[in-house]
Design an enzyme around this catalytic site. Structure first.
Site, PDB file in Angstrom:
ATOM      1  N   ARG A 108      37.385  44.588  35.164  1.00 48.90           N
ATOM      2  CA  ARG A 108      36.493  43.704  35.988  1.00 48.90           C
ATOM      3  C   ARG A 108      35.816  44.341  37.044  1.00 48.90           C
ATOM      4  O   ARG A 108      34.751  44.413  37.556  1.00 48.90           O
ATOM      5  CB  ARG A 108      37.330  42.359  36.249  1.00 48.90           C
ATOM      6  CG  ARG A 108      36.068  41.265  36.750  1.00 48.90           C
ATOM      7  CD  ARG A 108      36.869  39.942  36.914  1.00 48.90           C
ATOM      8  NE  ARG A 108      37.821  39.912  37.726  1.00 48.90           N
ATOM      9  CZ  ARG A 108      38.652  39.031  38.113  1.00 48.90           C
ATOM     10  NH1 ARG A 108      38.815  37.878  37.342  1.00 48.90           N
ATOM     11  NH2 ARG A 108      39.503  39.098  39.082  1.00 48.90           N
ATOM     12  N   GLU A 128      32.543  26.571  38.224  1.00 48.00           N
ATOM     13  CA  GLU A 128      33.835  26.802  38.631  1.00 48.00           C
ATOM     14  C   GLU A 128      33.803  26.445  40.405  1.00 48.00           C
ATOM     15  O   GLU A 128      32.971  25.750  40.893  1.00 48.00           O
ATOM     16  CB  GLU A 128      34.156  28.141  38.716  1.00 48.00           C
ATOM     17  CG  GLU A 128      33.140  29.095  39.376  1.00 48.00           C
ATOM     18  CD  GLU A 128      33.649  30.684  38.857  1.00 48.00           C
ATOM     19  OE1 GLU A 128      34.716  31.048  39.007  1.00 48.00           O
ATOM     20  OE2 GLU A 128      32.702  31.636  39.123  1.00 48.00           O
ATOM     21  N   LYS A 136      32.902  39.978  40.773  1.00 48.95           N
ATOM     22  CA  LYS A 136      33.795  39.909  41.880  1.00 48.95           C
ATOM     23  C   LYS A 136      33.190  40.435  43.147  1.00 48.95           C
ATOM     24  O   LYS A 136      33.425  41.484  43.612  1.00 48.95           O
ATOM     25  CB  LYS A 136      35.179  40.051  41.820  1.00 48.95           C
ATOM     26  CG  LYS A 136      36.188  39.094  42.327  1.00 48.95           C
ATOM     27  CD  LYS A 136      37.276  39.033  42.041  1.00 48.95           C
ATOM     28  CE  LYS A 136      38.346  38.477  42.814  1.00 48.95           C
ATOM     29  NZ  LYS A 136      38.299  36.921  43.242  1.00 48.95           N
TER      30      LYS A 136
HETATM   31  N1  PLP Z   1      36.670  32.156  39.955  1.00 45.92           N
HETATM   32  C1  PLP Z   1      36.300  32.911  41.179  1.00 45.92           C
HETATM   33  C2  PLP Z   1      35.092  32.529  41.826  1.00 45.92           C
HETATM   34  C3  PLP Z   1      37.306  33.858  41.918  1.00 45.92           C
HETATM   35  O1  PLP Z   1      37.252  34.170  43.142  1.00 45.92           O
HETATM   36  C4  PLP Z   1      38.715  33.856  41.361  1.00 45.92           C
HETATM   37  C5  PLP Z   1      39.765  34.827  41.908  1.00 45.92           C
HETATM   38  O2  PLP Z   1      39.872  35.561  41.575  1.00 45.92           O
HETATM   39  C6  PLP Z   1      38.727  33.080  39.938  1.00 45.92           C
HETATM   40  C7  PLP Z   1      37.876  32.338  39.357  1.00 45.92           C
HETATM   41  C8  PLP Z   1      40.294  33.454  39.196  1.00 45.92           C
HETATM   42  O3  PLP Z   1      40.008  34.792  38.769  1.00 45.92           O
HETATM   43  P1  PLP Z   1      41.525  35.402  38.328  1.00 45.92           P
HETATM   44  O4  PLP Z   1      42.411  34.446  37.556  1.00 45.92           O
HETATM   45  O5  PLP Z   1      41.125  36.641  37.446  1.00 45.92           O
HETATM   46  O6  PLP Z   1      42.304  35.699  39.834  1.00 45.92           O
HETATM   47  C1  COI Z   2      42.067  35.270  43.713  1.00 43.26           C
HETATM   48  O1  COI Z   2      42.681  34.311  43.107  1.00 43.26           O
HETATM   49  O2  COI Z   2      42.664  36.704  43.694  1.00 43.26           O
HETATM   50  C2  COI Z   2      40.842  35.249  44.658  1.00 43.26           C
HETATM   51  O3  COI Z   2      40.235  36.143  44.717  1.00 43.26           O
HETATM   52  C3  COI Z   2      40.589  33.981  45.106  1.00 43.26           C
HETATM   53  C4  COI Z   2      40.222  34.024  46.532  1.00 43.26           C
HETATM   54  C5  COI Z   2      41.252  34.260  47.274  1.00 43.26           C
HETATM   55  C6  COI Z   2      38.939  34.471  46.922  1.00 43.26           C
END
Ligand code: PLP
Ligand code: COI
Length: 341
Positions: free
Chosen positions: A82, A220, A184
């Site tokens: 990612r 989301e 991200k």
């Molecule tokens: N959506 C957003 C906007 C986020 O910042 C995050 C955090 O990482 C997620 C979803 C969840 O992603 P992940 O499960 O890869 O941490």
């Molecule tokens: C995560 O879940 O790793 C995130 O980045 C979410 C938040 C702290 C921005």
């Protein structure tokens, strides 16, 4: 290794400086080897690309102490992939996948005294990130970059642990059609700050963003994907080109299908159908899976049958199975767990 004297069980989701962090610099078209350093500060030009035009991307993953006492990290290869996609979208150099995983593992190992012990409910949050570091004044990508990884021990992202959340339908957007919602990048979070401060002032825990083009579909929150459960125990997760492809959500989909034998639909989810779901949750590395009790659409309340006191039964099963895999209580699918030796 002797653990630090930290009140693990009462940690919130905050920053605590740990002993070592990893730093690698990109110059003249190549990354250097990178080093672990004690220096937690960064000195860059006043005109650095990151400071002027927000050229910065990041990742988030966690290290866990398993039931057997090993330190493990969860699916770091997916964070590497990612970060690569984020880098490509913001015209930044790719940090190689194997080097990413090595850097994360080395940083965790160097801070093993900060990895919360098994059973405390806390984890070590890992934050890899990259930014444009040389002066940029015309609007263009930087030529030099820094990739860093730091760690910080954390407790639950939402105060109150697993108490169901109240979510507001936001009037703001966090992403644009054909924009950067799927990567991200720090810029996505900067533009969500006013919306989250507003939501908190009004007494909500989080925002639900709708699709920016039609404002009829669920996207989301500012930091997690949604997951819904139908009244006949099917899992439904929103599909959209402008949401972040959550690694937790993708893992929960696998867990639902392969561990719990549940049917999963990944599809567009209309706001108008949310009232018919039995359970809702927010999923992400920080959020794990946090139950949603209520969604408020301009004063109109959508209350889930799972209520405001505890997690719904399917959400709980998903939570227990995923955390069981992460903490070594359940066998993990091939390649999901990397042991820090
Ligand atoms: N959506 C957003 C906007 C986020 O910042 C995050 C955090 O990482 C997620 C979803 C969840 O992603 P992940 O499960 O890869 O941490
Ligand atoms: C995560 O879940 O790793 C995130 O980045 C979410 C938040 C702290 C921005």
């Amino acid at each position: 290794m002797e653990k630090k004297n930290i009140d693990w069980a009462n940690l919130g989701f905050g920053y605590m400086k740990t002993d070592k962090r990893f730093v690698s610099n990109y110059k003249n078209g190549a990354w250097d080897e990178g080093v672990l350093t004690e220096d937690d500060t960064i000195t860059i030009s006043e005109c650095a690309g990151v400071l002027q035009y927000a050229q910065t991307i990041f990742e988030g993953l966690k290290a866990y102490t398993t039931e057997k006492g090993q330190i493990v990290i969860f699916r770091p290869d997916l964070n590497a992939e990612r970060l690569e996609q984020s880098a490509q979208r913001l015209e930044m150099p790719v940090y190689p996948k194997d080097k990413f995983v090595e850097a994360v593992a080395a940083t965790v190992k160097a801070n093993d005294a900060y990895v919360p012990p098994y059973g405390t409910g806390a984890t070590l949050y890992i934050r890899p990130y990259m930014f444009g570091s040389n002066p940029v004044i015309g609007v263009k990508p930087a030529d030099e970059y820094q990739f860093r990884v730091f760690t910080t021990p954390v407790g639950p992202y939402f105060k109150g642990g697993i108490k169901p959340l109240t979510i507001k339908i936001s009037d703001f957007d966090r992403a644009a059609p054909h924009g950067t919602g799927h990567i991200k990048a720090g810029l996505n979070y900067a533009m969500s700050l006013h919306a989250i401060v507003t939501a908190h002032k009004e007494g909500f825990d989080e925002n639900m963003y709708l699709d920016p083009a039609t404002r009829t579909k669920v996207e989301e929150t500012g930091g997690a994907n949604f997951l819904f459960v139908t009244k006949d125990n099917k899992i439904v997760v929103p599909k959209s080109p402008s949401i972040l492809p959550s690694i937790t959500r993708r893992s929960l989909v696998y867990v639902a299908e392969n561990y719990l034998g549940l049917e999963v639909e990944e599809r567009e989810v209309f706001l108008s159908e949310v009232k018919d779901f039995a359970e809702a949750g927010l999923c992400g590395t920080a959020a794990v899976i946090s139950p949603v009790g209520k969604i408020v659409d301009h004063g109109k309340e959508i209350c889930f049958p799972s209520g405001m006191d505890s997690m719904g039964p399917i959400t709980k099963k998903l939570y227990d199975t995923l955390t069981g895999i992460q903490m070594g209580r359940l066998e993990a699918p091939e390649g999901w767990i990397k042991v820090i030796e």
